[in-house]
Design a protein around this motif. Structure first.
Motif, PDB file in Angstrom:
ATOM      1  N   VAL A  27      -0.856  20.872  85.772  1.00 23.09           N
ATOM      2  CA  VAL A  27       0.147  21.402  84.847  1.00 23.09           C
ATOM      3  C   VAL A  27       1.399  21.775  85.627  1.00 23.09           C
ATOM      4  O   VAL A  27       1.373  21.943  86.852  1.00 23.09           O
ATOM      5  N   ALA A  28       2.497  21.936  84.931  1.00 25.55           N
ATOM      6  CA  ALA A  28       3.719  22.431  85.555  1.00 25.55           C
ATOM      7  C   ALA A  28       3.496  23.868  86.012  1.00 25.55           C
ATOM      8  O   ALA A  28       2.837  24.659  85.326  1.00 25.55           O
ATOM      9  N   LYS A  29       4.022  24.209  87.181  1.00 25.26           N
ATOM     10  CA  LYS A  29       3.876  25.578  87.682  1.00 25.26           C
ATOM     11  C   LYS A  29       4.387  26.600  86.673  1.00 25.26           C
ATOM     12  O   LYS A  29       3.824  27.692  86.542  1.00 25.26           O
ATOM     13  N   SER A  30       5.447  26.245  85.961  1.00 25.54           N
ATOM     14  CA  SER A  30       6.028  27.176  84.993  1.00 25.54           C
ATOM     15  C   SER A  30       5.109  27.445  83.809  1.00 25.54           C
ATOM     16  O   SER A  30       5.282  28.426  83.089  1.00 25.54           O
ATOM     17  N   GLU A  31       4.099  26.594  83.603  1.00 26.07           N
ATOM     18  CA  GLU A  31       3.200  26.745  82.463  1.00 26.07           C
ATOM     19  C   GLU A  31       1.923  27.513  82.792  1.00 26.07           C
ATOM     20  O   GLU A  31       1.273  28.050  81.897  1.00 26.07           O
ATOM     21  N   LYS A  32       1.523  27.552  84.064  1.00 30.66           N
ATOM     22  CA  LYS A  32       0.198  28.080  84.394  1.00 30.66           C
ATOM     23  C   LYS A  32       0.047  29.542  84.003  1.00 30.66           C
ATOM     24  O   LYS A  32      -0.997  29.940  83.478  1.00 30.66           O
ATOM     25  N   GLN A  33       1.070  30.350  84.265  1.00 34.33           N
ATOM     26  CA  GLN A  33       0.948  31.778  83.971  1.00 34.33           C
ATOM     27  C   GLN A  33       0.626  32.020  82.500  1.00 34.33           C
ATOM     28  O   GLN A  33      -0.225  32.851  82.157  1.00 34.33           O
ATOM     29  N   LYS A  34       1.278  31.266  81.618  1.00 35.11           N
ATOM     30  CA  LYS A  34       1.023  31.412  80.182  1.00 35.11           C
ATOM     31  C   LYS A  34      -0.382  30.951  79.825  1.00 35.11           C
ATOM     32  O   LYS A  34      -1.071  31.599  79.024  1.00 35.11           O
ATOM     33  N   LEU A  35      -0.834  29.851  80.423  1.00 36.42           N
ATOM     34  CA  LEU A  35      -2.172  29.341  80.139  1.00 36.42           C
ATOM     35  C   LEU A  35      -3.251  30.326  80.585  1.00 36.42           C
ATOM     36  O   LEU A  35      -4.227  30.568  79.868  1.00 36.42           O
ATOM     37  N   VAL A  36      -3.087  30.889  81.785  1.00 37.28           N
ATOM     38  CA  VAL A  36      -4.042  31.884  82.270  1.00 37.28           C
ATOM     39  C   VAL A  36      -4.008  33.124  81.384  1.00 37.28           C
ATOM     40  O   VAL A  36      -5.050  33.717  81.070  1.00 37.28           O
ATOM     41  N   ALA A  37      -2.806  33.522  80.965  1.00 37.51           N
ATOM     42  CA  ALA A  37      -2.677  34.694  80.095  1.00 37.51           C
ATOM     43  C   ALA A  37      -3.468  34.507  78.807  1.00 37.51           C
ATOM     44  O   ALA A  37      -4.156  35.432  78.339  1.00 37.51           O
ATOM     45  N   ASN A  38      -3.406  33.310  78.240  1.00 36.03           N
ATOM     46  CA  ASN A  38      -4.143  33.052  77.003  1.00 36.03           C
ATOM     47  C   ASN A  38      -5.643  33.204  77.203  1.00 36.03           C
ATOM     48  O   ASN A  38      -6.357  33.700  76.319  1.00 36.03           O
ATOM     49  N   VAL A  39      -6.144  32.777  78.366  1.00 38.87           N
ATOM     50  CA  VAL A  39      -7.565  32.924  78.674  1.00 38.87           C
ATOM     51  C   VAL A  39      -7.965  34.393  78.631  1.00 38.87           C
ATOM     52  O   VAL A  39      -8.950  34.782  77.991  1.00 38.87           O
ATOM     53  N   PHE A  40      -7.192  35.242  79.300  1.00 43.14           N
ATOM     54  CA  PHE A  40      -7.595  36.643  79.422  1.00 43.14           C
ATOM     55  C   PHE A  40      -7.274  37.461  78.180  1.00 43.14           C
ATOM     56  O   PHE A  40      -7.950  38.456  77.910  1.00 43.14           O
TER      57      PHE A  40
END
Length: 262
Positions: A27-40
């Motif tokens: 994934v784009a680096k700019s997207e990972k934080q949001k994706l991880v946030a959704n998990v938690f």
């Protein structure tokens, strides 16, 4: 060897300049934080219950060992980074006493809220502060903490090298960093059982308990993508830490890395 085991063993442990991994996805680096946030956000409410179920309660032993290795004493200032529901913060609050301070920091607002409510319900107040913070850009002054601990959180960070440098910066000279994280089992038969459990059983438990198999599938994948013991040791050294060492717990399913700032 199963297809899942092949995937787990063959995934690269690096990113390009603009991309990174989210589990086995690129994934784009700019997207990972949001994706991880959704998990938690999804798992926060039952995070403690799932910890007990998925580790059969052994996570408590890992955490006790980590506290014993922390060197924290009365009056110290501790940063519990990616501190989630506050297990370490509760323990360190009692150790540092009224003259000390514990900062429970997490990038995820849902996890931070669950942790704050849990500790207040336990009567842990007075010497704990709560901060929503990104490990890569910690909002604290240089040389602030006697101990920084990050537990089962580093694998979710987009730029781990940047985060390690940030942790180094906020530590006082003589302070220590503790990284408790899932790692690579050192026994081959255990690796095969662990892979089967992680990719077949763990998501099913997530589906039954929190109605979310995908988040726990990501958990299994993120563990496989996390740097192995010696790689993380070198990363800590490159960030400035000295006398870096690690302990394999449960035959390497989890490893505790420790490094000092001098």
């Amino acid at each position: 060897m199963s297809e899942t085991e092949n995937l787990a063993q063959n995934q690269p442990h690096f990113s390009t300049e603009d991309t990174t991994h989210f589990g086995f996805q690129t994934v784009a680096k700019s997207e990972k934080q949001k994706l991880v946030a959704n998990v938690f956000h999804s798992v926060a409410a039952k995070y403690d219950l799932m910890n007990d179920l998925l580790s059969f309660g052994i996570h408590r032993v890992w955490k006790r060992f980590t506290i014993d290795c922390s060197g924290v004493i009365k009056g110290h200032k501790v940063l519990d980074l990616a501190g989630g529901t506050g297990d370490f913060s509760a323990k360190f609050s009692r150790i540092v006493g009224e003259q000390g301070e514990v900062v429970l920091a997490d990038i995820n607002s849902s996890m931070l809220e669950v942790g704050r409510d849990k500790l207040r319900n336990l009567g842990v107040v007075g010497n704990i502060n709560y901060v929503q913070a990104n490990a890569e850009e910690l909002p604290f002054a240089d040389n602030t903490f006697d101990c920084v601990i990050i537990s089962f959180g580093l694998r979710n960070v987009t730029d781990k090298d940047k985060a390690l440098r940030s942790m180094f910066r906020v530590l006082k000279p003589g302070g220590r960093l503790l990284v408790l994280e899932f790692s690579k089992p050192i026994l081959d038969p255990l690796s095969k059982v662990y892979n089967f459990y992680s990719f077949n059983i763990l998501p099913k438990i997530g589906e039954v308990v929190v109605n979310d198999a995908d988040s726990y599938r990501y958990l299994a994948e993120s563990i496989r993508m996390h740097p192995e013991q010696d790689v993380l040791k070198e990363m800590m050294s490159q960030a400035g830490f000295e006398q870096v060492s690690y302990y394999n717990l449960s035959a390497g399913i989890v490893a505790l890395h420790r490094g000092y700032k001098f």
